[in-house]
Scaffold this active site. Structure first.
Site, PDB file in Angstrom:
ATOM      1  N   SER A   1      28.734  42.389  37.972  1.00 15.00           N
ATOM      2  CA  SER A   1      28.636  41.468  36.845  1.00 15.00           C
ATOM      3  C   SER A   1      29.952  41.465  36.082  1.00 15.00           C
ATOM      4  O   SER A   1      30.826  42.310  36.308  1.00 15.00           O
ATOM      5  CB  SER A   1      27.485  41.871  35.909  1.00 15.00           C
ATOM      6  OG  SER A   1      27.743  43.147  35.339  1.00 15.00           O
TER       7      SER A   1
ATOM      8  N   ARG B   1      40.757  48.866  66.597  1.00 18.59           N
ATOM      9  CA  ARG B   1      39.296  48.832  66.527  1.00 18.59           C
ATOM     10  C   ARG B   1      38.622  49.217  67.845  1.00 18.59           C
ATOM     11  O   ARG B   1      37.550  49.790  67.849  1.00 18.59           O
ATOM     12  CB  ARG B   1      38.834  47.447  66.061  1.00 18.59           C
ATOM     13  CG  ARG B   1      39.139  47.199  64.586  1.00 18.59           C
ATOM     14  CD  ARG B   1      38.292  48.092  63.710  1.00 18.59           C
ATOM     15  NE  ARG B   1      38.762  48.162  62.317  1.00 18.59           N
ATOM     16  CZ  ARG B   1      38.188  48.905  61.391  1.00 18.59           C
ATOM     17  NH1 ARG B   1      37.142  49.651  61.685  1.00 18.59           N
ATOM     18  NH2 ARG B   1      38.675  48.948  60.167  1.00 18.59           N
TER      19      ARG B   1
ATOM     20  N   ALA C   1      26.034  51.434  40.317  1.00 20.01           N
ATOM     21  CA  ALA C   1      25.358  52.054  41.453  1.00 20.01           C
ATOM     22  C   ALA C   1      23.938  52.429  41.057  1.00 20.01           C
ATOM     23  O   ALA C   1      23.655  52.708  39.891  1.00 20.01           O
ATOM     24  CB  ALA C   1      26.117  53.290  41.914  1.00 20.01           C
TER      25      ALA C   1
ATOM     26  N   ASP D   1      31.686  41.470  28.399  1.00 19.53           N
ATOM     27  CA  ASP D   1      32.480  42.259  27.442  1.00 19.53           C
ATOM     28  C   ASP D   1      33.947  42.364  27.857  1.00 19.53           C
ATOM     29  O   ASP D   1      34.646  43.299  27.466  1.00 19.53           O
ATOM     30  CB  ASP D   1      31.903  43.669  27.279  1.00 19.53           C
ATOM     31  CG  ASP D   1      30.427  43.676  26.940  1.00 19.53           C
ATOM     32  OD1 ASP D   1      30.038  42.896  26.051  1.00 19.53           O
ATOM     33  OD2 ASP D   1      29.665  44.439  27.572  1.00 19.53           O
TER      34      ASP D   1
ATOM     35  N   PHE E   1      35.034  42.792  30.996  1.00 16.80           N
ATOM     36  CA  PHE E   1      35.211  43.690  32.135  1.00 16.80           C
ATOM     37  C   PHE E   1      34.438  43.216  33.361  1.00 16.80           C
ATOM     38  O   PHE E   1      33.311  42.716  33.239  1.00 16.80           O
ATOM     39  CB  PHE E   1      34.705  45.104  31.806  1.00 16.80           C
ATOM     40  CG  PHE E   1      35.311  45.715  30.584  1.00 16.80           C
ATOM     41  CD1 PHE E   1      36.653  46.062  30.559  1.00 16.80           C
ATOM     42  CD2 PHE E   1      34.546  45.949  29.455  1.00 16.80           C
ATOM     43  CE1 PHE E   1      37.214  46.632  29.425  1.00 16.80           C
ATOM     44  CE2 PHE E   1      35.091  46.517  28.319  1.00 16.80           C
ATOM     45  CZ  PHE E   1      36.437  46.855  28.300  1.00 16.80           C
TER      46      PHE E   1
ATOM     47  N   GLU F   1      45.351  47.886  56.143  1.00 15.89           N
ATOM     48  CA  GLU F   1      44.762  48.147  54.827  1.00 15.89           C
ATOM     49  C   GLU F   1      45.782  48.810  53.906  1.00 15.89           C
ATOM     50  O   GLU F   1      46.525  49.695  54.331  1.00 15.89           O
ATOM     51  CB  GLU F   1      43.539  49.058  54.991  1.00 15.89           C
ATOM     52  CG  GLU F   1      42.925  49.559  53.696  1.00 15.89           C
ATOM     53  CD  GLU F   1      41.768  50.504  53.942  1.00 15.89           C
ATOM     54  OE1 GLU F   1      41.548  51.388  53.087  1.00 15.89           O
ATOM     55  OE2 GLU F   1      41.079  50.387  54.981  1.00 15.89           O
TER      56      GLU F   1
ATOM     57  N   GLU G   1      41.921  54.359  44.986  1.00 16.04           N
ATOM     58  CA  GLU G   1      40.790  55.003  45.657  1.00 16.04           C
ATOM     59  C   GLU G   1      40.684  56.381  45.021  1.00 16.04           C
ATOM     60  O   GLU G   1      41.578  57.210  45.184  1.00 16.04           O
ATOM     61  CB  GLU G   1      40.995  55.117  47.160  1.00 16.04           C
ATOM     62  CG  GLU G   1      39.790  55.743  47.858  1.00 16.04           C
ATOM     63  CD  GLU G   1      39.992  55.901  49.357  1.00 16.04           C
ATOM     64  OE1 GLU G   1      38.989  55.862  50.085  1.00 16.04           O
ATOM     65  OE2 GLU G   1      41.148  56.084  49.787  1.00 16.04           O
TER      66      GLU G   1
END
EC number: 3.2.1.81
Length: 316
Positions: free
Chosen positions: A92, A197, A102, A95, A97, A167, A172
């Site tokens: 979502s 892959r 989770a 405000d 942000f 990537e 992270e």
């Protein structure tokens, strides 16, 4: 054919107009100069994928402003690294942000979690993921102003090629205290991956600098921080934290020592992805968030105040 050509031209014109309007507005990030050097005769230009998240996007109906720039899921149908299960309604905007939360409902399915020789069946963890509508390519600077969740889960801002072979990780990190040995809230993983892959192969740098820790003992979950990467060329990445250059990697020996790219380096267009993950390698070690921990929604929400993207153009 004419109609198709008209549609393409119209889309290109709309993109150009959006870019022009974007650069004529003022933004929260304007007080922070782009820390990366543009080089002689070049200047940084704001890219339309930049987002200040100063609008409302409900979990169930995110509205036009959100969907103009983002898809509220991963860039394909994968639901995340088990036991992660990405859900559209865990994303979502309010405000000012972007909020990715989770949860673990009572009826959540069990997931088979495999990491190396370890296999476990664990209850799934619901969370969210968004993917940019526009891809980026070097030379480009991407920076997020974000606050990690106070969780064993990963808070992530990253880039990935559509074929999942190249990537670049911008953020992270794991904000919780159950760090499992050296990967705690005082570390930011500043890294990249190159994959083959079939059969699966994965290269990423293993040097100590890839797990950045400052000399102040900063816990990155305690406040918002700016973390950015300058993808300068196929063999050069510069990482910036709160405007300071903290890591540079350059050359084939650290970008692609195994020649998985066939000598090209990082050359593919990439999607920008923002998400949370209950990562497999941590989950099999007992580092999934517990049901009790997940009751604290604030601790298990990743906040992004803004993300900005700049490309290089010739100085006028």
């Amino acid at each position: 054919m004419k109609r198709k050509l008209f549609t393409i031209c119209l889309a290109s014109l709309q993109f150009a107009c959006a870019a022009e309007n974007l650069n004529n507005k003022s933004y929260e990030w304007d007080i922070y100069p782009v820390p990366a050097n543009a080089g002689d005769g070049m200047v940084w230009k704001l890219h339309p994928q930049s987002d200040d998240f100063n609008y409302i996007a409900d979990e169930k109906d995110k509205g036009k402003e959100f969907y103009a720039k983002w898809t509220d899921f991963y860039h394909n149908h994968w639901t995340g690294p088990a036991p992660t299960i990405w859900q559209r309604d865990h994303v979502s905007v309010s405000d000012g942000f972007l909020k990715i939360r989770a949860s673990r409902p009572e009826d959540v399915p069990l997931k088979k979690v495999v990491s190396g020789p370890n296999t476990k069946e664990l209850p799934g963890t619901y969370t969210g993921c968004i993917t940019s509508k526009t891809r980026v390519k070097y030379p480009v600077y991407v920076e997020a102003y974000a606050k990690l969740s106070n969780s064993t889960m990963a808070s992530d801002v990253w880039m990935l090629s559509p074929d999942d072979t190249q990537e670049i990780d911008i953020i992270e990190a794991y904000g919780g205290d159950r760090d499992g040995g050296g990967y705690g809230a005082d570390r930011l993983h500043l890294s990249h991956h190159i994959f083959i892959r079939q059969p699966f192969k994965d290269y990423q740098p293993k040097d100590s600098g890839s797990w950045y820790k400052d000399d102040k003992g900063t816990l990155w979950r305690d406040d918002f921080h700016r973390v950015g990467v300058f993808w300068k060329d196929p063999f050069t990445l510069e990482y910036y934290v709160d405007g300071e250059l903290v890591r540079t990697i350059s050359g084939k020996d650290i970008i692609d020592p195994n020649n998985y790219t066939g000598g090209t380096g990082l050359v593919k267009d990439m999607d920008i992805i923002i998400n949370m993950e209950d990562q497999s390698w941590r989950a099999v070690k007992g580092l999934s968030p517990t049901d009790e921990e997940l009751k604290n929604v604030e601790d298990h929400t990743f906040l992004v105040d803004w993300i900005r993207v700049y490309t290089l153009v010739p100085e006028e």
